[in-house]
Motif scaffolding. Structure first.
Motif, PDB file in Angstrom:
ATOM      1  N   LEU A  92       0.803  -1.211   0.000  1.00  0.00           N
ATOM      2  CA  LEU A  92       0.000   0.000   0.000  1.00  0.00           C
ATOM      3  C   LEU A  92       0.846   1.275   0.000  1.00  0.00           C
ATOM      4  CD1 LEU A  92      -2.940   0.967   0.017  1.00  0.00           C
ATOM      5  CD2 LEU A  92      -2.826   0.973   2.494  1.00  0.00           C
ATOM      6  N   PRO A  93       1.864   1.400   0.860  1.00  0.00           N
ATOM      7  CA  PRO A  93       2.666   2.634   0.819  1.00  0.00           C
ATOM      8  C   PRO A  93       3.344   2.862  -0.532  1.00  0.00           C
ATOM      9  CG  PRO A  93       3.116   1.410   2.834  1.00  0.00           C
ATOM     10  CD  PRO A  93       2.270   0.525   1.974  1.00  0.00           C
ATOM     11  N   MET A  94       3.773   1.778  -1.175  1.00  0.00           N
ATOM     12  CA  MET A  94       4.397   1.899  -2.486  1.00  0.00           C
ATOM     13  C   MET A  94       3.380   2.400  -3.515  1.00  0.00           C
ATOM     14  SD  MET A  94       6.227  -1.073  -4.808  1.00  0.00           S
ATOM     15  CE  MET A  94       6.947  -1.811  -3.378  1.00  0.00           C
ATOM     16  N   ALA A  95       2.161   1.875  -3.472  1.00  0.00           N
ATOM     17  CA  ALA A  95       1.113   2.305  -4.403  1.00  0.00           C
ATOM     18  C   ALA A  95       0.778   3.775  -4.188  1.00  0.00           C
ATOM     19  CB  ALA A  95      -0.133   1.438  -4.224  1.00  0.00           C
ATOM     20  N   ILE A  96       0.695   4.189  -2.943  1.00  0.00           N
ATOM     21  CA  ILE A  96       0.406   5.592  -2.636  1.00  0.00           C
ATOM     22  C   ILE A  96       1.510   6.496  -3.167  1.00  0.00           C
ATOM     23  CG2 ILE A  96       0.180   7.253  -0.744  1.00  0.00           C
ATOM     24  CD1 ILE A  96      -1.266   5.015   0.824  1.00  0.00           C
ATOM     25  N   LYS A  97       2.749   6.063  -3.025  1.00  0.00           N
ATOM     26  CA  LYS A  97       3.878   6.853  -3.511  1.00  0.00           C
ATOM     27  C   LYS A  97       3.844   6.974  -5.038  1.00  0.00           C
ATOM     28  CE  LYS A  97       7.377   6.632  -0.904  1.00  0.00           C
ATOM     29  NZ  LYS A  97       8.576   6.247  -0.155  1.00  0.00           N
ATOM     30  N   PHE A  98       3.525   5.870  -5.727  1.00  0.00           N
ATOM     31  CA  PHE A  98       3.421   5.917  -7.188  1.00  0.00           C
ATOM     32  C   PHE A  98       2.357   6.917  -7.629  1.00  0.00           C
ATOM     33  CE2 PHE A  98       4.911   1.242  -7.575  1.00  0.00           C
ATOM     34  CZ  PHE A  98       6.243   1.645  -7.575  1.00  0.00           C
ATOM     35  N   ILE A  99       1.238   6.924  -6.940  1.00  0.00           N
ATOM     36  CA  ILE A  99       0.134   7.825  -7.291  1.00  0.00           C
ATOM     37  C   ILE A  99       0.543   9.274  -7.039  1.00  0.00           C
ATOM     38  CG2 ILE A  99      -2.218   8.506  -6.712  1.00  0.00           C
ATOM     39  CD1 ILE A  99      -2.653   5.491  -5.982  1.00  0.00           C
ATOM     40  N   GLU A 100       1.105   9.542  -5.878  1.00  0.00           N
ATOM     41  CA  GLU A 100       1.482  10.912  -5.528  1.00  0.00           C
ATOM     42  C   GLU A 100       2.570  11.471  -6.451  1.00  0.00           C
ATOM     43  OE1 GLU A 100       2.472  10.512  -1.395  1.00  0.00           O
ATOM     44  OE2 GLU A 100       0.399  10.906  -0.766  1.00  0.00           O
ATOM     45  N   HIS A 101       3.409  10.601  -6.984  1.00  0.00           N
ATOM     46  CA  HIS A 101       4.480  11.043  -7.872  1.00  0.00           C
ATOM     47  C   HIS A 101       4.028  11.138  -9.324  1.00  0.00           C
ATOM     48  CE1 HIS A 101       8.025  10.780  -5.072  1.00  0.00           C
ATOM     49  NE2 HIS A 101       7.063  10.252  -4.356  1.00  0.00           N
ATOM     50  N   GLY A 102       2.776  10.802  -9.594  1.00  0.00           N
ATOM     51  CA  GLY A 102       2.225  10.982 -10.931  1.00  0.00           C
ATOM     52  C   GLY A 102       2.533   9.873 -11.912  1.00  0.00           C
ATOM     53  N   HIS A 103       2.733   8.651 -11.431  1.00  0.00           N
ATOM     54  CA  HIS A 103       3.039   7.526 -12.311  1.00  0.00           C
ATOM     55  C   HIS A 103       1.797   6.776 -12.793  1.00  0.00           C
ATOM     56  CE1 HIS A 103       7.377   7.681 -11.843  1.00  0.00           C
ATOM     57  NE2 HIS A 103       7.208   7.834 -10.538  1.00  0.00           N
ATOM     58  N   VAL A 104       0.619   7.111 -12.258  1.00  0.00           N
ATOM     59  CA  VAL A 104      -0.587   6.331 -12.542  1.00  0.00           C
ATOM     60  C   VAL A 104      -1.630   7.213 -13.213  1.00  0.00           C
ATOM     61  CG1 VAL A 104      -2.413   4.927 -11.502  1.00  0.00           C
ATOM     62  CG2 VAL A 104      -0.128   4.908 -10.520  1.00  0.00           C
ATOM     63  N   ARG A 105      -2.331   6.619 -14.163  1.00  0.00           N
ATOM     64  CA  ARG A 105      -3.444   7.322 -14.788  1.00  0.00           C
ATOM     65  C   ARG A 105      -4.657   6.408 -14.822  1.00  0.00           C
ATOM     66  NH1 ARG A 105      -3.368   6.901 -21.136  1.00  0.00           N
ATOM     67  NH2 ARG A 105      -2.241   4.955 -21.326  1.00  0.00           N
ATOM     68  N   VAL A 106      -5.816   7.040 -14.853  1.00  0.00           N
ATOM     69  CA  VAL A 106      -7.079   6.335 -15.021  1.00  0.00           C
ATOM     70  C   VAL A 106      -7.698   6.930 -16.281  1.00  0.00           C
ATOM     71  CG1 VAL A 106      -9.327   5.802 -14.046  1.00  0.00           C
ATOM     72  CG2 VAL A 106      -7.341   5.978 -12.546  1.00  0.00           C
ATOM     73  N   GLY A 107      -7.730   6.128 -17.328  1.00  0.00           N
ATOM     74  CA  GLY A 107      -8.149   6.654 -18.623  1.00  0.00           C
ATOM     75  C   GLY A 107      -7.088   7.634 -19.088  1.00  0.00           C
ATOM     76  N   PRO A 108      -7.483   8.805 -19.564  1.00  0.00           N
ATOM     77  CA  PRO A 108      -6.499   9.786 -20.017  1.00  0.00           C
ATOM     78  C   PRO A 108      -5.980  10.698 -18.902  1.00  0.00           C
ATOM     79  CG  PRO A 108      -8.681  10.543 -20.572  1.00  0.00           C
ATOM     80  CD  PRO A 108      -8.840   9.169 -19.962  1.00  0.00           C
ATOM     81  N   ASN A 109      -6.540  10.595 -17.701  1.00  0.00           N
ATOM     82  CA  ASN A 109      -6.227  11.528 -16.616  1.00  0.00           C
ATOM     83  C   ASN A 109      -5.173  10.969 -15.669  1.00  0.00           C
ATOM     84  OD1 ASN A 109      -8.343  13.117 -17.615  1.00  0.00           O
ATOM     85  ND2 ASN A 109      -9.818  12.045 -16.335  1.00  0.00           N
ATOM     86  N   VAL A 110      -4.120  11.763 -15.431  1.00  0.00           N
ATOM     87  CA  VAL A 110      -3.125  11.412 -14.432  1.00  0.00           C
ATOM     88  C   VAL A 110      -3.725  11.727 -13.068  1.00  0.00           C
ATOM     89  CG1 VAL A 110      -0.830  11.908 -13.531  1.00  0.00           C
ATOM     90  CG2 VAL A 110      -1.226  11.900 -15.995  1.00  0.00           C
ATOM     91  N   ILE A 111      -3.683  10.749 -12.179  1.00  0.00           N
ATOM     92  CA  ILE A 111      -4.276  10.898 -10.849  1.00  0.00           C
ATOM     93  C   ILE A 111      -3.165  11.038  -9.827  1.00  0.00           C
ATOM     94  CG2 ILE A 111      -5.806   9.836  -9.147  1.00  0.00           C
ATOM     95  CD1 ILE A 111      -7.183  10.527 -11.813  1.00  0.00           C
ATOM     96  N   ARG A 112      -3.267  12.053  -8.979  1.00  0.00           N
ATOM     97  CA  ARG A 112      -2.287  12.274  -7.918  1.00  0.00           C
ATOM     98  C   ARG A 112      -2.919  12.190  -6.530  1.00  0.00           C
ATOM     99  NH1 ARG A 112       2.683  14.603  -9.355  1.00  0.00           N
ATOM    100  NH2 ARG A 112       2.841  14.977 -11.587  1.00  0.00           N
ATOM    101  N   ASP A 113      -4.173  11.825  -6.462  1.00  0.00           N
ATOM    102  CA  ASP A 113      -4.888  11.732  -5.191  1.00  0.00           C
ATOM    103  C   ASP A 113      -5.101  10.259  -4.831  1.00  0.00           C
ATOM    104  OD1 ASP A 113      -6.438  12.143  -2.956  1.00  0.00           O
ATOM    105  OD2 ASP A 113      -8.252  12.679  -4.080  1.00  0.00           O
TER     106      ASP A 113
END
Length: 133
Positions: free
Chosen positions: A74-95
């Motif tokens: 979980l902490p690794m996944a949160i870090k990936f999201i906060e650093h902007g490595h993940v998107r949902v559809g065309p939108n980069v998610i940082r939350d």
């Protein structure tokens, strides 16, 4: 949210079983919760009474990433999201609290310019230099 769902269910149960509004509202509530991923099936109204707050938390983006095996912890996944490595559809998610529905679950992926995506592709021997220019 879970308490509000249970309150709505109690109000619907108070109505007459043959009432058209009750039938229509019950079907809508069950379908909405099913497509949101809160309940496992859209056939059983009894599932709606057992909705908990944890069901809503399990639809957050970091937990979906663990479910999709994009992250191990979980902490690794949160870090990936906060650093902007993940998107949902065309939108980069940082939350990390982003709510993911059943339909959006298939659209969770790495950002094209992510070093993590490049590392995964090189590991799987699918790396193409043209993709990362």
């Amino acid at each position: 949210m879970a308490r509000q769902v249970r309150e709505i269910v109690e109000k619907l149960k108070a109505l007459d079983e043959n009432d058209k509004f009750r039938v229509f509202s019950t079907v809508q509530l069950v379908e909405k919760l099913y497509y949101a991923g809160i309940i496992p099936t859209n056939r059983n109204f009894a599932e709606v009474m057992r909705v908990t707050g944890a069901a809503f938390c399990r639809r957050r983006l970091p937990l979906i990433m663990i479910k999709l095996r994009m992250s191990q912890h979980l902490p690794m996944a949160i870090k990936f999201i906060e650093h902007g490595h993940v998107r949902v559809g065309p939108n980069v998610i940082r939350d990390p609290a982003y709510f993911v529905t059943r339909q959006m679950e298939d659209l969770v992926t790495w950002v094209d310019s992510s070093k993590i995506k490049a590392h995964i592709k090189s590991y799987n021997e699918e790396f193409d230099d043209y993709d990362f220019v």
